[in-house]
Design an enzyme around this catalytic site. Structure first.
Site, PDB file in Angstrom:
ATOM      1  N   SER A  96       0.818  -1.217   0.000  1.00 46.66           N
ATOM      2  CA  SER A  96       0.000   0.000   0.000  1.00 46.66           C
ATOM      3  C   SER A  96       0.853   1.268   0.000  1.00 46.66           C
ATOM      4  CB  SER A  96      -0.911   0.018   1.225  1.00 46.66           C
ATOM      5  OG  SER A  96      -1.677  -1.166   1.291  1.00 46.66           O
TER       6      SER A  96
HETATM    7  N1  SAH Z   1      -0.624  -5.291   3.951  1.00 44.65           N
HETATM    8  C1  SAH Z   1       0.148  -5.560   2.758  1.00 44.65           C
HETATM    9  C2  SAH Z   1      -0.518  -5.112   1.477  1.00 44.65           C
HETATM   10  C3  SAH Z   1      -1.839  -5.754   1.278  1.00 44.65           C
HETATM   11  S1  SAH Z   1      -2.330  -6.069  -0.379  1.00 44.65           S
HETATM   12  C4  SAH Z   1       1.544  -4.963   2.861  1.00 44.65           C
HETATM   13  O1  SAH Z   1       1.857  -4.298   3.851  1.00 44.65           O
HETATM   14  O2  SAH Z   1       2.336  -5.206   1.950  1.00 44.65           O
HETATM   15  C5  SAH Z   1      -3.667  -7.130   0.041  1.00 44.65           C
HETATM   16  C6  SAH Z   1      -3.265  -8.538   0.364  1.00 44.65           C
HETATM   17  O3  SAH Z   1      -4.433  -9.215   0.812  1.00 44.65           O
HETATM   18  C7  SAH Z   1      -2.781  -9.325  -0.852  1.00 44.65           C
HETATM   19  O4  SAH Z   1      -1.519  -9.850  -0.598  1.00 44.65           O
HETATM   20  C8  SAH Z   1      -3.834 -10.401  -1.026  1.00 44.65           C
HETATM   21  O5  SAH Z   1      -3.322 -11.611  -1.539  1.00 44.65           O
HETATM   22  C9  SAH Z   1      -4.358 -10.549   0.382  1.00 44.65           C
HETATM   23  N2  SAH Z   1      -5.700 -11.147   0.489  1.00 44.65           N
HETATM   24  C10 SAH Z   1      -6.760 -11.011  -0.344  1.00 44.65           C
HETATM   25  N3  SAH Z   1      -7.807 -11.697   0.110  1.00 44.65           N
HETATM   26  C11 SAH Z   1      -7.411 -12.294   1.266  1.00 44.65           C
HETATM   27  C12 SAH Z   1      -8.069 -13.156   2.215  1.00 44.65           C
HETATM   28  N4  SAH Z   1      -9.344 -13.550   2.061  1.00 44.65           N
HETATM   29  N5  SAH Z   1      -7.366 -13.563   3.284  1.00 44.65           N
HETATM   30  C13 SAH Z   1      -6.061 -13.182   3.462  1.00 44.65           C
HETATM   31  N6  SAH Z   1      -5.401 -12.392   2.611  1.00 44.65           N
HETATM   32  C14 SAH Z   1      -6.075 -11.940   1.528  1.00 44.65           C
END
Ligand code: SAH
Length: 246
Positions: A96
């Site tokens: 992000s």
């Molecule tokens: N917090 C992260 C960025 C998040 S991007 C950082 O600091 O880099 C969103 C992430 O959520 C992605 O990696 C995606 O694969 C994950 N995601 C999506 N759906 C999800 C779910 N149901 N459970 C766990 N992770 C999920």
């Protein structure tokens, strides 16, 4: 003998030059990081996002200033690591924007000794930021290779205390809860009821809610002491969608 000494001498000079280059690169990164923190702080002052006084807590800014974001992005994007924007981390996912990371962290109002659950580990950057604040962090990622890479990275960078799990974060992590704070870093169509159950009374959750690949709303959910919920819509955001078969 003399030739041997000469080779050793040149080797020492070469090592010294390489070290100098490394130190200079580290200093340049540190400068870029401080500039990024200053930009985030200024943006937050200008834009009230429901944070106390419209600014971001000094502890959060200091933690952001310590965190090596260049270690959390693919090596090909290191030069852009301290730009205040999201970056791709592979598998269609992103790390992000630092401003959003700071705002969401600030909204949780967590500190040393608190517990937090993060849904969407991604690169591990957000989890590491919470850990920098002394928070006991549990984080869940659904994309297996991303989860493995993040767990390895967090260990290597000294954040081995963060509990990581591969799975659908919609269901939370009841064995680790209840939590003082929950942060969802992928956009959901609604606030998952299992996460509300795993939030302590007096706890806070931040979550982007809205349709996939369109503007969503960042929501702050507070669970009052009597268990009732106070939900506020704070600002428009764009996150990758929360996936999974839930
Ligand atoms: N917090 C992260 C960025 C998040 S991007 C950082 O600091 O880099 C969103 C992430 O959520 C992605 O990696 C995606 O694969 C994950 N995601 C999506 N759906 C999800 C779910 N149901 N459970 C766990 N992770 C999920």
């Amino acid at each position: 003998m003399k030739a041997g000494r000469n080779i050793c001498g040149w080797l020492l000079v070469a090592i010294a030059l390489v070290c100098d280059a490394c130190i200079a690169a580290d200093e340049a990164m540190a400068k870029e990081r401080q500039a990024m923190v200053a930009e985030v702080a200024a943006m937050a002052r200008d834009f009230h996002a429901g944070t106390a006084g419209g600014g971001i807590d000094a502890h959060v800014l200091a933690a952001l200033g310590r965190l090596p974001r260049h270690e959390f992005v693919p090596s090909t994007l290191r030069a852009s690591a301290y730009e205040n924007r999201p970056l791709p981390v592979g598998y269609g996912q992103t790390i992000s924007q630092p401003y959003i990371v700071a705002v969401m962290t600030d909204l949780l109002r967590v500190g040393a000794g608190d517990t937090a659950l993060e849904i969407g580990t991604g690169s591990g950057y957000q989890a590491a930021l919470l850990a920098e604040l002394g928070v006991k962090v549990s984080t869940i990622e659904i994309v297996e290779p991303l989860a493995r890479e993040a767990a390895e990275r967090l260990r290597r960078l000294g954040y081995g205390g963060i509990a990581t799990r591969i799975g659908d974060g919609y269901h939370g992590w009841p064995e680790q809860g209840p939590f003082d704070a929950i942060m969802v870093t992928a956009a959901a169509s609604h606030v998952p009821p299992p996460l509300l159950r795993q939030l302590k009374s007096g706890g806070r959750m931040v979550i982007p809610v809205g349709p996939p690949f369109q503007t969503q709303q960042l929501m702050l959910v507070e669970k009052r002491a009597d268990g009732t919920l106070l939900t506020r819509q704070l600002m428009p955001v764009i996150f990758v969608p929360l996936t999974g078969g839930h």
